[in-house]
Design a protein around this motif. Structure first.
Motif, PDB file in Angstrom:
ATOM      1  N   ASN A   1      -2.671  -2.247  -7.573  1.00 29.52           N
ATOM      2  CA  ASN A   1      -2.991  -1.868  -6.198  1.00 29.52           C
ATOM      3  C   ASN A   1      -2.010  -2.562  -5.265  1.00 29.52           C
ATOM      4  O   ASN A   1      -1.894  -3.790  -5.285  1.00 29.52           O
ATOM      5  CB  ASN A   1      -4.423  -2.260  -5.845  1.00 29.52           C
ATOM      6  CG  ASN A   1      -5.422  -1.480  -6.665  1.00 29.52           C
ATOM      7  OD1 ASN A   1      -5.252  -0.289  -6.904  1.00 29.52           O
ATOM      8  ND2 ASN A   1      -6.455  -2.152  -7.121  1.00 29.52           N
ATOM      9  N   ILE A   2      -1.304  -1.758  -4.464  1.00 26.45           N
ATOM     10  CA  ILE A   2      -0.317  -2.297  -3.543  1.00 26.45           C
ATOM     11  C   ILE A   2      -0.626  -1.828  -2.125  1.00 26.45           C
ATOM     12  O   ILE A   2      -1.319  -0.832  -1.919  1.00 26.45           O
ATOM     13  CB  ILE A   2       1.123  -1.904  -3.927  1.00 26.45           C
ATOM     14  CG1 ILE A   2       1.319  -0.389  -3.858  1.00 26.45           C
ATOM     15  CG2 ILE A   2       1.504  -2.449  -5.298  1.00 26.45           C
ATOM     16  CD1 ILE A   2       2.774   0.041  -3.997  1.00 26.45           C
ATOM     17  N   ALA A   3      -0.104  -2.565  -1.172  1.00 26.63           N
ATOM     18  CA  ALA A   3      -0.151  -2.182   0.235  1.00 26.63           C
ATOM     19  C   ALA A   3       1.284  -1.909   0.659  1.00 26.63           C
ATOM     20  O   ALA A   3       2.170  -2.740   0.439  1.00 26.63           O
ATOM     21  CB  ALA A   3      -0.756  -3.299   1.072  1.00 26.63           C
ATOM     22  N   VAL A   4       1.527  -0.734   1.230  1.00 27.73           N
ATOM     23  CA  VAL A   4       2.856  -0.378   1.733  1.00 27.73           C
ATOM     24  C   VAL A   4       2.818  -0.512   3.251  1.00 27.73           C
ATOM     25  O   VAL A   4       1.923   0.023   3.908  1.00 27.73           O
ATOM     26  CB  VAL A   4       3.259   1.041   1.305  1.00 27.73           C
ATOM     27  CG1 VAL A   4       4.571   1.456   1.964  1.00 27.73           C
ATOM     28  CG2 VAL A   4       3.375   1.116  -0.216  1.00 27.73           C
ATOM     29  N   ILE A   5       3.790  -1.252   3.781  1.00 25.30           N
ATOM     30  CA  ILE A   5       3.836  -1.553   5.202  1.00 25.30           C
ATOM     31  C   ILE A   5       5.094  -0.953   5.804  1.00 25.30           C
ATOM     32  O   ILE A   5       6.187  -1.108   5.267  1.00 25.30           O
ATOM     33  CB  ILE A   5       3.824  -3.086   5.445  1.00 25.30           C
ATOM     34  CG1 ILE A   5       2.558  -3.708   4.840  1.00 25.30           C
ATOM     35  CG2 ILE A   5       3.939  -3.402   6.925  1.00 25.30           C
ATOM     36  CD1 ILE A   5       2.761  -4.356   3.504  1.00 25.30           C
TER      37      ILE A   5
END
Length: 110
Positions: free
Chosen positions: A31-35
């Motif tokens: 699970n990643i967060a793309v900013i």
């Protein structure tokens, strides 16, 4: 280093963050967060605060940092280093590459 197509650039507005799940070749999911920052820079980090195990994709983007809204810890998006307590452990960051309108993330650590 294997890159993964994560999303289209239109999926994350400037100044925003969005959650994505990447499946590695061995079937493991990450699970990643793309900013996408206001100054048009792109980052990807693990989608979990190192302090409170809260999703960073629910955090606030401010310049080149992201703040966990649970306890207020902020992290530098380039290094993953915590900028204030209560977090004291860095978060994992990942290389991002844009190709046209596509956003690619490598799950190798920065």
């Amino acid at each position: 280093m294997t890159e993964h197509l994560v999303c289209d650039t239109a999926a994350v507005a400037p100044g925003d963050v969005a959650p994505f799940t990447v499946t590695k070749a061995d079937g493991e999911t990450v699970n990643i967060a793309v900013i996408h920052t206001e100054n048009d820079r792109w980052f990807a980090v693990i989608d979990r605060c190192s302090h409170g195990r809260f999703k960073l994709s629910e955090g606030d983007v401010d310049g080149n940092c992201i703040e966990c809204t649970r306890h207020g810890s902020a992290f530098d998006l380039e290094t993953g280093n915590p900028l204030n307590p209560p977090a004291s452990i860095p978060i994992q960051t990942f290389p991002v590459r844009l190709a046209g309108d596509a956003v690619y993330v490598s799950l190798a650590s920065n």
